[in-house]
Scaffold this motif. Structure first.
Motif, PDB file in Angstrom:
ATOM      1  N   PHE A 219      71.901 -11.158 -15.547  1.00 23.49           N
ATOM      2  CA  PHE A 219      71.779 -11.638 -16.920  1.00 23.49           C
ATOM      3  C   PHE A 219      71.734 -13.160 -16.958  1.00 23.49           C
ATOM      4  CE2 PHE A 219      76.220 -11.934 -15.984  1.00 23.49           C
ATOM      5  CZ  PHE A 219      76.624 -13.085 -16.634  1.00 23.49           C
ATOM      6  N   TRP A 220      71.233 -13.663 -18.060  1.00 29.57           N
ATOM      7  CA  TRP A 220      71.356 -15.069 -18.440  1.00 29.57           C
ATOM      8  C   TRP A 220      71.939 -15.101 -19.844  1.00 29.57           C
ATOM      9  CZ3 TRP A 220      66.364 -13.939 -16.272  1.00 29.57           C
ATOM     10  CH2 TRP A 220      66.030 -14.648 -15.110  1.00 29.57           C
ATOM     11  N   LEU A 221      72.601 -16.177 -20.172  1.00 25.14           N
ATOM     12  CA  LEU A 221      72.990 -16.465 -21.542  1.00 25.14           C
ATOM     13  C   LEU A 221      72.295 -17.769 -21.892  1.00 25.14           C
ATOM     14  CD1 LEU A 221      74.660 -15.603 -23.976  1.00 25.14           C
ATOM     15  CD2 LEU A 221      76.547 -16.958 -23.060  1.00 25.14           C
ATOM     16  N   TRP A 222      71.468 -17.732 -22.936  1.00 26.19           N
ATOM     17  CA  TRP A 222      70.657 -18.888 -23.318  1.00 26.19           C
ATOM     18  C   TRP A 222      70.976 -19.334 -24.732  1.00 26.19           C
ATOM     19  CZ3 TRP A 222      65.071 -16.885 -21.941  1.00 26.19           C
ATOM     20  CH2 TRP A 222      64.919 -16.807 -20.555  1.00 26.19           C
ATOM     21  N   GLN A 223      70.770 -20.612 -24.981  1.00 27.57           N
ATOM     22  CA  GLN A 223      70.810 -21.182 -26.326  1.00 27.57           C
ATOM     23  C   GLN A 223      69.375 -21.578 -26.655  1.00 27.57           C
ATOM     24  OE1 GLN A 223      73.726 -21.849 -28.401  1.00 27.57           O
ATOM     25  NE2 GLN A 223      72.068 -22.073 -29.889  1.00 27.57           N
ATOM     26  N   VAL A 224      68.769 -20.909 -27.634  1.00 30.64           N
ATOM     27  CA  VAL A 224      67.380 -21.166 -28.013  1.00 30.64           C
ATOM     28  C   VAL A 224      67.281 -21.329 -29.528  1.00 30.64           C
ATOM     29  CG1 VAL A 224      66.330 -19.965 -26.040  1.00 30.64           C
ATOM     30  CG2 VAL A 224      66.905 -18.670 -28.083  1.00 30.64           C
ATOM     31  N   ARG A 225      66.135 -21.813 -29.977  1.00 31.56           N
ATOM     32  CA  ARG A 225      65.932 -22.002 -31.417  1.00 31.56           C
ATOM     33  C   ARG A 225      65.539 -20.707 -32.132  1.00 31.56           C
ATOM     34  NH1 ARG A 225      64.037 -26.497 -28.983  1.00 31.56           N
ATOM     35  NH2 ARG A 225      61.897 -25.768 -28.856  1.00 31.56           N
ATOM     36  N   SER A 226      64.908 -19.784 -31.387  1.00 31.48           N
ATOM     37  CA  SER A 226      64.402 -18.568 -32.029  1.00 31.48           C
ATOM     38  C   SER A 226      64.174 -17.478 -30.981  1.00 31.48           C
ATOM     39  CB  SER A 226      63.073 -18.868 -32.731  1.00 31.48           C
ATOM     40  OG  SER A 226      62.087 -19.218 -31.762  1.00 31.48           O
ATOM     41  N   MET A 227      63.977 -16.270 -31.469  1.00 33.33           N
ATOM     42  CA  MET A 227      63.638 -15.157 -30.590  1.00 33.33           C
ATOM     43  C   MET A 227      62.284 -15.419 -29.930  1.00 33.33           C
ATOM     44  SD  MET A 227      64.498 -12.291 -29.227  1.00 33.33           S
ATOM     45  CE  MET A 227      65.809 -11.541 -30.176  1.00 33.33           C
ATOM     46  N   GLU A 228      61.367 -16.026 -30.668  1.00 28.94           N
ATOM     47  CA  GLU A 228      60.056 -16.340 -30.114  1.00 28.94           C
ATOM     48  C   GLU A 228      60.181 -17.278 -28.916  1.00 28.94           C
ATOM     49  OE1 GLU A 228      60.829 -16.475 -33.421  1.00 28.94           O
ATOM     50  OE2 GLU A 228      59.783 -14.619 -33.929  1.00 28.94           O
ATOM     51  N   GLU A 229      61.066 -18.278 -29.000  1.00 28.93           N
ATOM     52  CA  GLU A 229      61.271 -19.195 -27.882  1.00 28.93           C
ATOM     53  C   GLU A 229      61.834 -18.437 -26.671  1.00 28.93           C
ATOM     54  OE1 GLU A 229      63.338 -23.444 -26.701  1.00 28.93           O
ATOM     55  OE2 GLU A 229      64.125 -22.362 -28.437  1.00 28.93           O
ATOM     56  N   ALA A 230      62.786 -17.545 -26.924  1.00 31.92           N
ATOM     57  CA  ALA A 230      63.352 -16.747 -25.830  1.00 31.92           C
ATOM     58  C   ALA A 230      62.271 -15.904 -25.165  1.00 31.92           C
ATOM     59  CB  ALA A 230      64.480 -15.861 -26.347  1.00 31.92           C
ATOM     60  N   ILE A 231      61.421 -15.289 -25.960  1.00 35.57           N
ATOM     61  CA  ILE A 231      60.335 -14.461 -25.422  1.00 35.57           C
ATOM     62  C   ILE A 231      59.409 -15.309 -24.555  1.00 35.57           C
ATOM     63  CG2 ILE A 231      58.238 -13.174 -26.051  1.00 35.57           C
ATOM     64  CD1 ILE A 231      59.887 -12.139 -28.518  1.00 35.57           C
ATOM     65  N   GLU A 232      59.052 -16.489 -25.028  1.00 34.95           N
ATOM     66  CA  GLU A 232      58.158 -17.359 -24.249  1.00 34.95           C
ATOM     67  C   GLU A 232      58.781 -17.745 -22.913  1.00 34.95           C
ATOM     68  OE1 GLU A 232      54.927 -17.934 -24.739  1.00 34.95           O
ATOM     69  OE2 GLU A 232      55.204 -16.500 -26.372  1.00 34.95           O
ATOM     70  N   TRP A 233      60.092 -18.036 -22.897  1.00 31.94           N
ATOM     71  CA  TRP A 233      60.764 -18.366 -21.641  1.00 31.94           C
ATOM     72  C   TRP A 233      60.801 -17.162 -20.704  1.00 31.94           C
ATOM     73  CZ3 TRP A 233      61.877 -22.671 -19.187  1.00 31.94           C
ATOM     74  CH2 TRP A 233      61.902 -23.868 -19.895  1.00 31.94           C
ATOM     75  N   VAL A 234      61.067 -15.977 -21.239  1.00 30.12           N
ATOM     76  CA  VAL A 234      61.109 -14.778 -20.383  1.00 30.12           C
ATOM     77  C   VAL A 234      59.738 -14.503 -19.784  1.00 30.12           C
ATOM     78  CG1 VAL A 234      61.432 -12.271 -20.354  1.00 30.12           C
ATOM     79  CG2 VAL A 234      63.117 -13.719 -21.476  1.00 30.12           C
ATOM     80  N   LYS A 235      58.682 -14.726 -20.544  1.00 32.77           N
ATOM     81  CA  LYS A 235      57.332 -14.501 -20.031  1.00 32.77           C
ATOM     82  C   LYS A 235      57.015 -15.420 -18.850  1.00 32.77           C
ATOM     83  CE  LYS A 235      54.162 -13.994 -23.335  1.00 32.77           C
ATOM     84  NZ  LYS A 235      53.517 -14.165 -24.665  1.00 32.77           N
ATOM     85  N   ARG A 236      57.715 -16.541 -18.720  1.00 32.51           N
ATOM     86  CA  ARG A 236      57.515 -17.476 -17.604  1.00 32.51           C
ATOM     87  C   ARG A 236      58.372 -17.115 -16.391  1.00 32.51           C
ATOM     88  NH1 ARG A 236      58.495 -23.275 -20.104  1.00 32.51           N
ATOM     89  NH2 ARG A 236      58.268 -23.798 -17.905  1.00 32.51           N
ATOM     90  N   CYS A 237      59.257 -16.154 -16.530  1.00 34.22           N
ATOM     91  CA  CYS A 237      60.192 -15.781 -15.466  1.00 34.22           C
ATOM     92  C   CYS A 237      59.457 -15.138 -14.289  1.00 34.22           C
ATOM     93  CB  CYS A 237      61.209 -14.789 -16.023  1.00 34.22           C
ATOM     94  SG  CYS A 237      62.442 -14.240 -14.835  1.00 34.22           S
ATOM     95  N   PRO A 238      59.844 -15.477 -13.059  1.00 33.71           N
ATOM     96  CA  PRO A 238      59.310 -14.730 -11.914  1.00 33.71           C
ATOM     97  C   PRO A 238      59.698 -13.256 -12.060  1.00 33.71           C
ATOM     98  CG  PRO A 238      60.530 -16.667 -11.184  1.00 33.71           C
ATOM     99  CD  PRO A 238      60.786 -16.519 -12.655  1.00 33.71           C
ATOM    100  N   ASN A 239      58.858 -12.370 -11.568  1.00 36.19           N
ATOM    101  CA  ASN A 239      59.179 -10.941 -11.632  1.00 36.19           C
ATOM    102  C   ASN A 239      60.475 -10.708 -10.851  1.00 36.19           C
ATOM    103  OD1 ASN A 239      59.362  -8.165 -11.247  1.00 36.19           O
ATOM    104  ND2 ASN A 239      57.158  -7.897 -11.162  1.00 36.19           N
ATOM    105  N   PRO A 240      61.539 -10.274 -11.531  1.00 37.65           N
ATOM    106  CA  PRO A 240      62.856 -10.199 -10.879  1.00 37.65           C
ATOM    107  C   PRO A 240      62.954  -9.223  -9.711  1.00 37.65           C
ATOM    108  CG  PRO A 240      62.976  -9.432 -13.146  1.00 37.65           C
ATOM    109  CD  PRO A 240      61.577  -9.895 -12.922  1.00 37.65           C
ATOM    110  N   THR A 241      62.071  -8.237  -9.653  1.00 37.27           N
ATOM    111  CA  THR A 241      62.138  -7.296  -8.531  1.00 37.27           C
ATOM    112  C   THR A 241      60.879  -7.327  -7.677  1.00 37.27           C
ATOM    113  OG1 THR A 241      61.192  -5.451  -9.779  1.00 37.27           O
ATOM    114  CG2 THR A 241      63.600  -5.720  -9.878  1.00 37.27           C
ATOM    115  N   GLY A 242      59.848  -7.980  -8.157  1.00 37.52           N
ATOM    116  CA  GLY A 242      58.584  -7.996  -7.430  1.00 37.52           C
ATOM    117  C   GLY A 242      57.752  -6.753  -7.684  1.00 37.52           C
TER     118      GLY A 242
END
Length: 141
Positions: free
Chosen positions: A79-102
């Motif tokens: 897990f991560w705990l993030w402080q973001v401005r909106s759900m949309e911002e969180a979604i955009e950051w997750v979309k940039r995440c490396p695939n956690p399992t490949g």
């Protein structure tokens, strides 16, 4: 707003397979980006459910069930705990995440409740207690 970013477990994470050096490097770079952007508050990987336990509640009764747990798709690998401005911002950051399992994987985003979300039931006394506990936790870090 705070969000918990939940990395779902896979057959591999539940088998205790460790990520590759390549994935660890990619995740390290991603975590650096999150920290530099002021978003990441916390983040950790979890051991497989075979090393965990669940406590079940039924009225005043408690029972303990040792892992592993059957439904891999319902388990959490990290897990991560993030402080973001909106759900949309969180979604955009997750979309940039490396695939956690490949492989096939899924990350869930959930907003964390804030004191104001609880309404009148969260009395001034309960608010004071919550603030005191948070201050105590911060002082220990």
């Amino acid at each position: 707003m705070r969000c918990m970013i939940i990395v779902k477990a896979s057959r591999e994470t539940e088998a205790g397979e460790m990520p590759s050096e390549e994935l660890l490097t990619e995740m390290g770079k991603y975590n650096e980006e999150l920290v530099k952007a002021g978003i990441m508050l916390a983040g950790e990987g979890l051991h497989p459910s075979s090393r965990g336990a669940r406590v079940r509640f039924s009225g005043s009764q408690r029972s303990v069930v040792d892992g592993p747990f059957a439904e891999t798709k319902e388990l959490i690998a990290g897990f991560w705990l993030w402080q973001v401005r909106s759900m949309e911002e969180a979604i955009e950051w997750v979309k940039r995440c490396p695939n956690p399992t490949g492989a096939e994987s899924e990350i869930e985003i959930r907003q964390v409740f804030e004191a104001d979300d609880f309404g009148a039931e969260f009395t001034p006394e309960l608010r004071e207690q919550e603030e005191r506990l948070r201050a105590e936790i911060a002082a220990r870090q």
